[in-house]
Design an enzyme around this catalytic site. Structure first.
Site, PDB file in Angstrom:
ATOM      1  N   ASP A 148      -2.297  -5.646  -2.363  1.00 41.19           N
ATOM      2  CA  ASP A 148      -2.236  -5.619  -0.905  1.00 41.19           C
ATOM      3  C   ASP A 148      -3.310  -6.488  -0.260  1.00 41.19           C
ATOM      4  O   ASP A 148      -3.038  -7.216   0.700  1.00 41.19           O
ATOM      5  CB  ASP A 148      -2.280  -4.190  -0.362  1.00 41.19           C
ATOM      6  CG  ASP A 148      -3.484  -3.398  -0.860  1.00 41.19           C
ATOM      7  OD1 ASP A 148      -4.356  -3.979  -1.534  1.00 41.19           O
ATOM      8  OD2 ASP A 148      -3.542  -2.184  -0.583  1.00 41.19           O
ATOM      9  N   GLY A 149      -4.521  -6.434  -0.805  1.00 42.74           N
ATOM     10  CA  GLY A 149      -5.589  -7.271  -0.256  1.00 42.74           C
ATOM     11  C   GLY A 149      -5.308  -8.749  -0.426  1.00 42.74           C
ATOM     12  O   GLY A 149      -5.560  -9.557   0.482  1.00 42.74           O
ATOM     13  N   THR A 205       0.835  -1.207   0.000  1.00 45.90           N
ATOM     14  CA  THR A 205       0.000   0.000   0.000  1.00 45.90           C
ATOM     15  C   THR A 205       0.868   1.254   0.000  1.00 45.90           C
ATOM     16  O   THR A 205       0.624   2.196  -0.758  1.00 45.90           O
ATOM     17  CB  THR A 205      -0.922   0.016   1.235  1.00 45.90           C
ATOM     18  OG1 THR A 205      -1.784  -1.132   1.196  1.00 45.90           O
ATOM     19  CG2 THR A 205      -1.779   1.274   1.254  1.00 45.90           C
ATOM     20  N   ASP A 242      -5.515   1.224   3.688  1.00 49.27           N
ATOM     21  CA  ASP A 242      -5.595   1.028   2.244  1.00 49.27           C
ATOM     22  C   ASP A 242      -6.602   1.986   1.621  1.00 49.27           C
ATOM     23  O   ASP A 242      -6.351   2.586   0.577  1.00 49.27           O
ATOM     24  CB  ASP A 242      -5.982  -0.420   1.944  1.00 49.27           C
ATOM     25  CG  ASP A 242      -6.113  -0.689   0.454  1.00 49.27           C
ATOM     26  OD1 ASP A 242      -5.169  -0.361  -0.296  1.00 49.27           O
ATOM     27  OD2 ASP A 242      -7.161  -1.194   0.025  1.00 49.27           O
ATOM     28  N   ASP A 284      -5.742   4.995  -0.995  1.00 55.46           N
ATOM     29  CA  ASP A 284      -6.386   5.086  -2.309  1.00 55.46           C
ATOM     30  C   ASP A 284      -6.951   6.473  -2.560  1.00 55.46           C
ATOM     31  O   ASP A 284      -6.840   7.017  -3.661  1.00 55.46           O
ATOM     32  CB  ASP A 284      -7.511   4.046  -2.420  1.00 55.46           C
ATOM     33  CG  ASP A 284      -6.994   2.631  -2.598  1.00 55.46           C
ATOM     34  OD1 ASP A 284      -5.788   2.475  -2.879  1.00 55.46           O
ATOM     35  OD2 ASP A 284      -7.794   1.691  -2.450  1.00 55.46           O
ATOM     36  N   ASP A 305      -0.216  -1.700  -5.790  1.00 55.30           N
ATOM     37  CA  ASP A 305      -1.098  -1.520  -4.640  1.00 55.30           C
ATOM     38  C   ASP A 305      -2.292  -2.471  -4.687  1.00 55.30           C
ATOM     39  O   ASP A 305      -2.853  -2.821  -3.648  1.00 55.30           O
ATOM     40  CB  ASP A 305      -1.579  -0.059  -4.601  1.00 55.30           C
ATOM     41  CG  ASP A 305      -2.629   0.183  -3.532  1.00 55.30           C
ATOM     42  OD1 ASP A 305      -2.336  -0.082  -2.356  1.00 55.30           O
ATOM     43  OD2 ASP A 305      -3.742   0.624  -3.864  1.00 55.30           O
ATOM     44  N   ARG A 347      -4.786 -11.535   2.577  1.00 56.83           N
ATOM     45  CA  ARG A 347      -5.551 -12.785   2.684  1.00 56.83           C
ATOM     46  C   ARG A 347      -4.626 -13.998   2.723  1.00 56.83           C
ATOM     47  O   ARG A 347      -4.849 -14.934   3.504  1.00 56.83           O
ATOM     48  CB  ARG A 347      -6.532 -12.903   1.510  1.00 56.83           C
ATOM     49  CG  ARG A 347      -7.716 -11.955   1.592  1.00 56.83           C
ATOM     50  CD  ARG A 347      -8.773 -12.289   0.564  1.00 56.83           C
ATOM     51  NE  ARG A 347      -8.298 -12.085  -0.793  1.00 56.83           N
ATOM     52  CZ  ARG A 347      -8.357 -10.941  -1.450  1.00 56.83           C
ATOM     53  NH1 ARG A 347      -8.855  -9.867  -0.854  1.00 56.83           N
ATOM     54  NH2 ARG A 347      -7.918 -10.839  -2.695  1.00 56.83           N
TER      55      ARG A 347
END
Length: 198
Positions: free
Chosen positions: A69-70, A33, A87, A91, A66, A74
């Site tokens: 990142d999620g 991020t 995050d 953004d 970026d 996970r």
């Protein structure tokens, strides 16, 4: 929209293996991020210095970075509300940086400046509608123009010199997206009678 959901299901099949590679490199979600945000700032600086194509590509690659990142969060089971908050804020800062650069470039062109302003306002309202809806227990993820499409369009437009067209597409598409989300929320809110708190 179903199209966006279908597209995301396709991209996930490519993103997850790359995310695993980033995990092996020791990259964390917050690191991605941060790097993504810094890259956008650098890219817009390069763009404003007179190298729009290079600056646009730096920002685009940083935005793509970026996007992992999620996935990394996970895969490493490190998802958290604080990480999601960071995050989301990053953004919004990145979006403001990109649109701010576009506004500076369009400062002497009234039509382009106005379209960029409308596109920026639509982007902010689109994000707010979703956040507010989710805080009240409703879903507002539908829409013609979401953040990935918005970033791709604006960076291509500003990098290759057709900002007026890109801003126009985002202005119209952004307003339509707001209408779609408001309609979706209204439908959910009126489907079941809501108890009055007054």
């Amino acid at each position: 929209m179903a199209v966006n959901a279908h597209f995301r299901s396709i991209t996930d099949r490519a993103v997850v293996p790359m995310g695993r590679g980033m995990v092996r490199l020791g990259l964390t979600a917050n690191t991605l991020t941060t790097l993504g945000l810094l890259g956008v700032v650098v890219g817009m600086g390069v763009l404003l210095s007179g190298r729009p194509v290079l600056g646009g590509w730096i920002a685009a690659l940083s935005t793509a970075l970026d996007a992992f990142d999620g996935t990394v969060a996970r895969l490493t089971n490190t998802q958290s509300e604080l990480g999601a908050f960071y995050d989301s804020v990053a953004d919004r800062v990145a979006d403001a940086t990109i649109f701010g650069a576009c506004l500076w470039l369009a400062r002497d062109e009234p039509l382009t400046f106005t379209l960029v302003m409308v596109a920026l306002a639509a982007a902010l309202i689109t994000s707010y509608v979703r956040a507010k809806a989710e805080s009240l227990g409703w879903d507002a993820t539908v829409g013609l123009i979401e953040r990935p499409e918005r970033v791709v369009i604006i960076l291509l437009a500003v990098g290759y010199g057709f900002l007026v067209w890109g801003a126009g597409i985002l202005a119209v598409g952004g307003v339509l997206t707001i209408v779609q989300r408001l309609h979706a929320v209204y439908g959910q809110a009126t489907a079941v009678p809501q108890p009055s708190d007054r």
